[in-house]
Design a protein around this motif. Structure first.
Motif, short mmCIF file in Angstrom:
data_model
loop_
_atom_site.label_atom_id
_atom_site.label_comp_id
_atom_site.label_asym_id
_atom_site.label_seq_id
_atom_site.Cartn_x
_atom_site.Cartn_y
_atom_site.Cartn_z
N ARG A 71 5.20 14.77 -13.18
CA ARG A 71 4.40 15.53 -14.15
C ARG A 71 4.57 17.03 -13.92
O ARG A 71 4.75 17.81 -14.86
CB ARG A 71 2.92 15.15 -14.07
CG ARG A 71 2.58 13.84 -14.74
CD ARG A 71 1.06 13.64 -14.86
NE ARG A 71 0.35 13.70 -13.59
CZ ARG A 71 0.18 12.66 -12.77
NH1 ARG A 71 0.64 11.48 -13.08
NH2 ARG A 71 -0.48 12.81 -11.64
N THR A 89 0.84 -1.19 0.00
CA THR A 89 0.00 0.00 0.00
C THR A 89 0.88 1.25 0.00
O THR A 89 0.63 2.19 -0.76
CB THR A 89 -0.94 0.00 1.23
OG1 THR A 89 -1.77 -1.16 1.17
CG2 THR A 89 -1.79 1.26 1.26
N ALA A 122 4.69 9.99 -9.47
CA ALA A 122 4.18 10.29 -10.82
C ALA A 122 3.63 11.71 -10.88
O ALA A 122 3.86 12.43 -11.85
CB ALA A 122 3.13 9.26 -11.22
N MET A 123 2.92 12.12 -9.84
CA MET A 123 2.36 13.46 -9.81
C MET A 123 3.47 14.52 -9.79
O MET A 123 3.44 15.49 -10.55
CB MET A 123 1.47 13.63 -8.58
CG MET A 123 0.80 15.00 -8.50
SD MET A 123 -0.12 15.25 -6.96
CE MET A 123 1.21 15.33 -5.77
N GLU A 164 2.47 1.67 -3.43
CA GLU A 164 1.51 2.18 -4.42
C GLU A 164 1.30 3.69 -4.23
O GLU A 164 1.28 4.45 -5.19
CB GLU A 164 0.19 1.43 -4.28
CG GLU A 164 -0.83 1.80 -5.33
CD GLU A 164 -2.10 0.97 -5.21
OE1 GLU A 164 -3.18 1.56 -5.43
OE2 GLU A 164 -2.01 -0.23 -4.90
N ASN A 165 1.15 4.12 -2.98
CA ASN A 165 1.00 5.55 -2.70
C ASN A 165 2.25 6.32 -3.11
O ASN A 165 2.15 7.43 -3.65
CB ASN A 165 0.69 5.78 -1.21
CG ASN A 165 -0.67 5.28 -0.83
OD1 ASN A 165 -1.56 5.15 -1.66
ND2 ASN A 165 -0.85 4.95 0.45
N HIS A 166 3.40 5.73 -2.86
CA HIS A 166 4.67 6.36 -3.24
C HIS A 166 4.74 6.53 -4.76
O HIS A 166 5.10 7.60 -5.26
CB HIS A 166 5.85 5.51 -2.74
CG HIS A 166 7.18 6.00 -3.19
ND1 HIS A 166 7.88 5.38 -4.19
CD2 HIS A 166 7.93 7.05 -2.80
CE1 HIS A 166 9.02 6.04 -4.39
NE2 HIS A 166 9.06 7.06 -3.56
N GLN A 167 4.39 5.49 -5.50
CA GLN A 167 4.44 5.56 -6.96
C GLN A 167 3.48 6.62 -7.50
O GLN A 167 3.83 7.38 -8.42
CB GLN A 167 4.13 4.20 -7.57
CG GLN A 167 5.26 3.20 -7.38
CD GLN A 167 4.91 1.80 -7.86
OE1 GLN A 167 3.84 1.57 -8.40
NE2 GLN A 167 5.83 0.86 -7.65
N LYS A 168 2.29 6.71 -6.94
CA LYS A 168 1.32 7.72 -7.38
C LYS A 168 1.84 9.12 -7.08
O LYS A 168 1.73 10.03 -7.92
CB LYS A 168 -0.03 7.50 -6.69
CG LYS A 168 -0.79 6.31 -7.21
CD LYS A 168 -2.09 6.12 -6.45
CE LYS A 168 -2.82 4.87 -6.91
NZ LYS A 168 -4.04 4.63 -6.10
N GLY A 169 2.39 9.31 -5.89
CA GLY A 169 2.93 10.62 -5.52
C GLY A 169 4.11 11.01 -6.40
O GLY A 169 4.21 12.17 -6.83
N HIS A 228 9.14 7.02 2.29
CA HIS A 228 8.60 5.69 1.94
C HIS A 228 9.46 4.59 2.58
O HIS A 228 8.92 3.65 3.18
CB HIS A 228 8.57 5.54 0.42
CG HIS A 228 8.29 4.16 -0.06
ND1 HIS A 228 7.12 3.48 0.24
CD2 HIS A 228 9.03 3.31 -0.82
CE1 HIS A 228 7.16 2.29 -0.33
NE2 HIS A 228 8.31 2.16 -0.97
#
Length: 160
Positions: free
Chosen positions: A76, A62, A72-73, A65-70, A120
């Motif tokens: 960008r 979990t 990616a943001m 996954e949160n780390h990867q989403k953060g 993380h």
């Protein structure tokens, strides 16, 4: 006449060399970029090396996954800032102060990525029991190599 032939031979030699280089560059496989599968492999490798329990794995996955989403943001946002920075090249007169501020924003995004990754792994460390912390230190050394580009490929899971 002799000089003209030398130039023609030299031209054709350079043309052939350029053709060979273009062929090699277009047909040479590029090194794989760490994609979703490589990231998943790394997560499973870490969980196996640390011998995480099921509840620890759930928390770690979990967090990952949160780390990867953060990340990616932030990436960008950083790409947008870099594009804006290069827009200064199109201006007839560049505001050096605004340009320096944009560069500072880009650097802050890079720092944000480093801090997010540190947090993380700090979270992963807090999940570890005392007997898992020695293995954690070894994993952090591997992760540092990956993050600093000292290792080309993500570590693979051991095959049975």
């Amino acid at each position: 006449m002799m000089k003209n032939n030398i130039f023609k031979i030299g031209f054709f030699c350079l043309l052939i060399i350029n053709g060979v280089l273009a062929f090699v560059m277009l047909n040479h496989p590029r090194p794989p970029m760490p994609g979703p599968q490589a990231k998943a492999d790394l997560m499973f490798k870490i969980s196996n090396e640390l011998n995480l329990s099921e509840s620890q794995k759930e928390s770690f996955f979990t967090s990952a996954e949160n780390h990867q989403k953060g990340m990616a943001m932030i990436e960008r946002q950083q790409k947008r800032l870099v594009k804006e920075y290069f827009e200064y090249l199109k201006m007839p007169v560049v505001d050096e102060e605004a340009k320096a501020e944009k560069l500072n924003e880009i650097a802050l995004k890079e720092a944000e990525k480093i801090n997010m990754t540190f947090a993380h792994f700090e979270e992963l460390k807090s999940l570890c029991k005392d007997e898992q912390k020695e293995a954690f230190n070894g994993i952090i050394s591997e992760v540092q190599q990956i993050l600093l580009g000292e290792r080309r490929n993500m570590p693979r899971l051991p095959r049975d």
